[in-house]
Write a protein that holds these residues in place. Structure first.
Motif, PDB file in Angstrom:
ATOM      1  N   UNK A 162      52.303  35.115  37.535  1.00  0.00           N
ATOM      2  CA  UNK A 162      50.929  35.628  37.457  1.00  0.00           C
ATOM      3  C   UNK A 162      50.867  36.940  36.685  1.00  0.00           C
ATOM      4  N   UNK A 163      51.979  37.679  36.695  1.00  0.00           N
ATOM      5  CA  UNK A 163      52.017  38.946  35.957  1.00  0.00           C
ATOM      6  C   UNK A 163      51.761  38.745  34.456  1.00  0.00           C
ATOM      7  N   UNK A 164      52.030  37.531  33.984  1.00  0.00           N
ATOM      8  CA  UNK A 164      51.757  37.234  32.573  1.00  0.00           C
ATOM      9  C   UNK A 164      50.250  37.330  32.299  1.00  0.00           C
ATOM     10  N   UNK A 165      49.439  36.857  33.249  1.00  0.00           N
ATOM     11  CA  UNK A 165      47.982  36.960  33.085  1.00  0.00           C
ATOM     12  C   UNK A 165      47.549  38.423  33.233  1.00  0.00           C
ATOM     13  N   UNK A 166      48.200  39.116  34.173  1.00  0.00           N
ATOM     14  CA  UNK A 166      47.897  40.545  34.365  1.00  0.00           C
ATOM     15  C   UNK A 166      48.229  41.314  33.078  1.00  0.00           C
TER      16      UNK A 166
ATOM     17  N   UNK B  37      40.139  39.064  30.999  1.00  0.00           N
ATOM     18  CA  UNK B  37      39.525  39.189  32.337  1.00  0.00           C
ATOM     19  C   UNK B  37      39.932  38.026  33.245  1.00  0.00           C
ATOM     20  N   UNK B  38      41.208  37.646  33.183  1.00  0.00           N
ATOM     21  CA  UNK B  38      41.725  36.627  34.101  1.00  0.00           C
ATOM     22  C   UNK B  38      41.514  37.102  35.538  1.00  0.00           C
ATOM     23  N   UNK B  39      40.963  36.231  36.378  1.00  0.00           N
ATOM     24  CA  UNK B  39      40.889  36.509  37.820  1.00  0.00           C
ATOM     25  C   UNK B  39      42.133  35.857  38.444  1.00  0.00           C
TER      26      UNK B  39
END
Ligand SMILES: C[S@@+](CC[C@H](N)C(=O)[O-])C[C@H]1O[C@@H](n2cnc3c(N)ncnc32)[C@H](O)[C@@H]1O
Length: 335
Positions: free
Chosen positions: A226-230, A239-241
């Motif tokens: 998920x850190x990739x989206x962050x 603005x990935x949630x």
């Protein structure tokens, strides 16, 4: 003090270029179908820290296997490498914890070498150099922040010292078999006859064991993905949630790889300012984030033969989960 920290281009130019490459790869990856993001972008400062936590997880057997191999076989590896001066080049070195076992032994038996860790992650290289300076103040080191292939090009332009290349921790597993062939052949091209390569391969094994390693109970591997989206949010104005994407990883019996994804939990649109572009996601649509290919010994033998190397020795851990394979470059055997 002998530690040096080197970037291949003036720092600001390199930072701007890698930022643009990241933006372009995200644009291409989220525009194609099925969507995909390259696992090489996992490793910003936060991702690097999360990967260090993954290596300590009980489920992530790979690290302990390779530690065991190095503890048990460091003397044999040192003997086969030989005593004339060499560059110890490590591709995708990360925190270099396992490599320290080898370095300590090599120094102890009087081998003369310069250590050259190459990693795309600047924070990883900085931390590694600081740690090595602490543990081995007399070691000659030159760290490079760069992509593997840029590092290889640098290497091939160096004064022609003998090279021993480390490619550890199943980094090779992130390539498909055909990409691995191309990679190893490019490496062969950058090296000289008689140079050595030590490569870590995660072996095929009980699928439950594999699945657990990529689905840890503490959810750190999920956070790492998920850190990739962050990172996209932080560096490219996305603005990935993150609550609306779920990590999923499973073994594909046909490709022989653990395949990891971030799955969109609903119909949603994500905007990325720096790309001036929005991307829509269907419910349950995946973004492929990583494949980690697992090997049979016969695959490894075939790969070495196809790319111009001779296998010198195969070092297995006691459970035969993992192998570090020592190869020698044979220019006369090129295919
Ligand atoms: C899975 S970690 C393994 C680190 C280390 N080899 C080990 O066994 O502990 C992968 C490392 O390779 C680096 N890396 C990944 N892709 C890379 C690339 N294309 N070029 C250079 N480094 C890369 C990452 O920054 C990360 O530090």
């Amino acid at each position: 003090m002998t530690v040096q920290y080197k970037v291949l281009k003036p720092h600001d130019v390199q930072a701007a270029q890698s930022h643009q490459e990241f933006a372009l790869d995200v644009l291409l990856g989220l525009s194609k179908s099925p969507k995909a993001l390259s696992c090489k972008y996992f490793y910003d400062a936060e991702g690097n820290g999360l990967f260090q936590k993954i290596m300590e997880l009980p489920e992530y057997y790979l690290t302990e296997c390779e530690f065991e191999i190095f503890r048990d076989h460091r003397a044999g590896i040192a003997e086969l490498i030989g005593s004339s001066r060499f560059n110890l080049v490590e591709l995708g070195a990360g925190d270099g914890q396992k490599t320290r076992v080898l370095i300590e032994h090599f120094l102890g038996v009087g081998l003369v070498f310069r250590y050259v860790p190459i990693d795309i992650c600047e924070e990883a290289v900085e931390e590694l150099l600081q740690a090595l300076e602490h543990y081995f103040p007399a070691l000659q080191i030159e760290g490079l922040v760069s992509e593997y292939f840029v590092g290889l090009k640098w290497l091939s332009n160096q004064v022609r010292d003998r090279n021993v290349v480390l490619f550890l921790g199943s980094n090779i597993g992130n390539f498909s078999h055909s990409e691995a062939r191309v990679f190893l052949y490019s490496l062969w091209n950058a090296l000289n006859d008689g140079d050595c390569v030590l490569i870590g391969f995660d072996l095929k094994k009980d699928i439950r064991k594999l699945t657990m390693a990529y689905n840890d109970s503490q959810g750190i591997t999920a956070e790492f993905n998920l850190n990739l989206l962050r990172r996209i949010n932080r560096e490219l104005g996305g603005n990935f949630d993150l609550d609306q994407f779920k990590y999923y990883s499973a073994y594909n019996v046909y490709s022989g790889a653990m395949e990891s994804f971030l799955i969109s939990l609903k119909q949603q649109t994500v905007c990325i300012d720096m790309l001036n572009q929005s991307f829509s996601f269907d419910p349950w649509e995946p973004i492929h984030t990583e494949s980690s290919h697992k090997y049979l010994t016969s695959d490894i033998i075939e790969l070495a033969e196809e790319t111009g190397y001779e296998i010198t020795e195969q070092y297995y851990d006691s459970r035969r989960y993992f192998v570090d394979s020592l190869w020698q470059v044979r220019k006369s055997k090129a295919t």
